[in-house]
Structure formats: structure tokens, C-alpha cells
Write an enzyme that holds these catalytic residues in place. Structure first.
Site, PDB file in Angstrom:
ATOM      1  CG  ASP A  65      34.904  47.015 -16.726  1.00  0.00           C
ATOM      2  OD1 ASP A  65      36.013  47.585 -16.782  1.00  0.00           O
ATOM      3  OD2 ASP A  65      34.464  46.473 -15.675  1.00  0.00           O
ATOM      4  CB  SER A  66      37.480  51.750 -18.870  1.00  0.00           C
ATOM      5  OG  SER A  66      38.074  51.099 -19.972  1.00  0.00           O
ATOM      6  CG  ASP A 104      37.274  44.190 -18.585  1.00  0.00           C
ATOM      7  OD1 ASP A 104      37.668  43.227 -17.925  1.00  0.00           O
ATOM      8  OD2 ASP A 104      37.475  45.387 -18.270  1.00  0.00           O
ATOM      9  CD  GLU A 136      37.568  44.654 -12.282  1.00  0.00           C
ATOM     10  OE1 GLU A 136      37.120  44.858 -11.126  1.00  0.00           O
ATOM     11  OE2 GLU A 136      37.559  45.533 -13.172  1.00  0.00           O
ATOM     12  CD  GLU A 201      43.129  49.613 -12.670  1.00  0.00           C
ATOM     13  OE1 GLU A 201      42.572  48.622 -13.200  1.00  0.00           O
ATOM     14  OE2 GLU A 201      42.644  50.762 -12.690  1.00  0.00           O
TER      15      GLU A 201
END
Ligand code: KIV
Length: 315
Positions: A65-66, A104, A136, A201
Site C-alpha cells: 500500500d506504499s 497488501d 498490519e 518493520e
């Protein structure tokens, strides 16, 4: 693009018998960990760059999703939608033959009831060909439900960008005894619920090393030190296609930013100086058509039509 050749790749290209391709799967990642083989992972968003990454032998391609930031120009990852992520996941899927393709799940697509997360995850598999989804946080019930629905899940702990507002910015996580114990408990809970791997991360190297040693499933680090079972970077960070200074953990492996800027400047200059295209880069009228046109124009002149090229030239 009309005349440029851009053959379709991905699943429509039959694998060469000279180099049979062994598809990377989620169980294969665990086997790699068992054999001590590091897992290479990279984010991917479109056909051409994903095809290059796949052909370069990257094991896992994450449609991250970056995308919201590096491709769509948003300030953070929160704005990207399920439909946008599906669109890019399809492009990546068409490019990839070997790597594991992970989608994602974007912010808001799994933050409500488990049924909502399950329904959205099914869309990634059914409509875009994702082979796993990443979520996440320690959403244990959802991970269990996805696993029961035959959808492999990659967890993501530590600095989780979708929690940017709760975290108060992008900060290294798990720096106190209490938060170290919490992330370890979360990692074990994700593994027990069926997660196939966990992205760690923005956590201290020591914490990532401990989690990696304690779990049977692989960890994939980004800003988590060298002891994880694999590493992932954002494609644009790796190639200097970002417009801000890189984070501490980023290593630039190429300067595509400068390459692209310089090439485009040269192109613009050539256009401005009429140095592009050359005669060799132009299409030419076949000789037969040339002669036929000359004949038509000659006949027009004879029959007195004043709209022939010859007549116009003469005026
Ligand atoms: O969206 C993304 O690019 C990611 C990676 C940084 C792991 O989640």
C-alpha cells in the site's frame, strides 16, 4: 502505444523448457527458512517493473500500500482503496511467473468485522490473482479466518504505516521492555493463528533477531536488521525514485531517478533542436505507392483538375 512491441508476459508466456520455473509459494518460504536460504522481497506496482524484478529472481513481490505514496503521490498510505490495490495487483500478477505475489490489504479494508476483512481478501485472490494477503497488526481472529478460508496471510508488526496517527509519526517501535514483550507475544500469536510469514518493520535488530529465532515461520525485515529470514525494500527506495532523503535502513542499488531525468532532458533537447526523429527513425512510402501517386497527379494535371499537387505547386 500502437506500434511499439510489448509482448504479454506473465502466465501467457509458456515457461521455457530450458529453464523450468519453480513457483515460490508460502510453504516454500518456510522451507527456505528451514534450509537457511535468505528470502528476497521487493514491493511491486506495475507490469514492467514487476516483470524485471521477477526475472531478476526476487522471491516475493508485495503489491504494497506504499503505492499510495510512491506511485499515487499521497502523503501517507491511508488513502489508497481496495479497487486501486486490485488494479495494481492485477498488473503485477500478469507480469510474474516465479515470485510469490502478495497483496497488501489497504487501510479500512479489514479494520471492521472479520467478515469484512475476509470478503475483501477474497477479492484480492479471486479478482486479482493474489497468492497471499498482508495485513498490519495482531489481528488474530482475522488471520485465523483467512487461514481457514485457504488464503495465506503475511503478518506485519512493528512500525505499521497504517497506524501512523496512533504512533504519532513513523517511529522505530519496540524500544522498551514492555513493547518488546508485546511484539514477541503478537508474533507468536500470528504464527499460531496460521500466518505464513511476518514482516518486521522499524524494530531494533535485537528484537527482530529474537523473534526470527523463536518462530518456525520466516520473518521478512525492513529496517529490522540483518538477522531476519528475508529482507524487503520499497522498489522506489532501492532505485532512488523518491523525492525525500532515504531512511537509515535504505540502500540505493541504482539511480533510476537520475537516469530517467537525464534521458528525458536529452529527448526534450532533441525535439527542440529537430534532432529527433531522424530519417532512419521514420517510416517511408513504398516505391510502388510513390510511382502510383505520381501517375495519379500527372493524370489530374492532364485532365485539368486544379486541386492536384502539381497544379498547386505551379500556382
Ligand atoms: O506497503 C509496503 O510497501 C509495505 C512494505 C514496506 C513492507 O508494507
Amino acid at each position: 502505444m500502437t506500434l511499439t512491441s510489448f509482448p504479454a508476459g506473465g502466465s501467457s508466456n509458456p515457461p521455457s523448457t530450458a529453464h523450468p520455473i519453480t513457483k515460490v509459494t508460502v510453504p516454500a518460504l518456510t522451507e527456505m527458512k528451514r534450509q537457511g536460504k535468505p528470502i528476497s522481497a521487493l514491493t511491486a506496482y506495475d507490469y514492467s517493473s514487476s516483470r524485471l524484478a521477477d526475472e531478476a529472481g526476487i522471491d516475493l513481490l508485495l503489491v504494497g500500500d506504499s503505492l499510495a505514496m510512491v506511485v499515487l503521490g499521497h502523503e501517507n498510505t491511508l488513502a489508497v482503496t481496495v479497487d486501486e490495490m486490485l488494479h495494481h495487483t492485477r498488473a503485477v500478477r500478469r507480469a510474474v511467473r516465479r515470485a510469490l505475489v502478495v497483496a497488501d490489504m489497504p487501510f479500512g479494508s479489514y479494520h471492521g468485522p472479520v467478515a469484512q476483512g475476509l470478503a475483501n481478501a477474497i477479492r484480492f485472490v479471486k479478482e486479482a490473482g493474489a497468492e497471499a494477503v498482508k495485513i498490519e497488526g495482531a489481528r488474530i481472529d482475522l488471520v485465523r479466518a483467512l487461514t481457514e478460508a485457504e488464503i495465506p496471510v503475511i503478518g506485519h508488526l512493528g512500525l505499521t504505516p497504517q497506524s501512523v496517527h496512533r504512533m504519532g509519526g513513523y517511529r522505530v517501535q519496540a524500544r522498551t521492555a514492555e513493547t518488546v514483550l508485546q511484539i514477541k507475544a503478537d508474533a507468536h500469536a500470528l504464527a499460531d493463528a496460521g500466518a505464513g510469514a511476518i514482516v518486521l518493520e522499524g524494530v531494533p535488530r535485537e528484537v527482530a533477531a529474537d523473534i526470527t529465532a523463536e518462530l518456525q515461520i520466516p520473518t521478512i525485515g525492513i529496517g529490522a536488521g540483518p538477522d531476519c529470514d528475508g529482507q524487503i525494500l520499497v522498489f522506489h527506495d532501492l532505485l532512488n525514485l523518491t523525492f525525500t532523503p532515504p531512511a537509515k535502513f535504505v540502500r540505493r542499488y541504482g539511480d533510476a531517478g537520475t537516469l530517467i531525468r537525464t534521458a528525458i532532458e536529452h529527448y526534450r533537447e532533441d525535439v527542440e533542436h529537430r534532432a529527433f526523429p531522424s530519417d532512419e527513425e521514420s517510416y517511408h512510402l513504398p516505391e510502388a505507392a510513390h510511382s502510383a501517386l505520381n501517375e495519379i497527379e500527372a493524370n489530374r494535371t492532364v485532365s485539368g483538375h486544379d486541386f492536384s499537387r502539381a497544379a498547386k505547386a505551379a500556382n
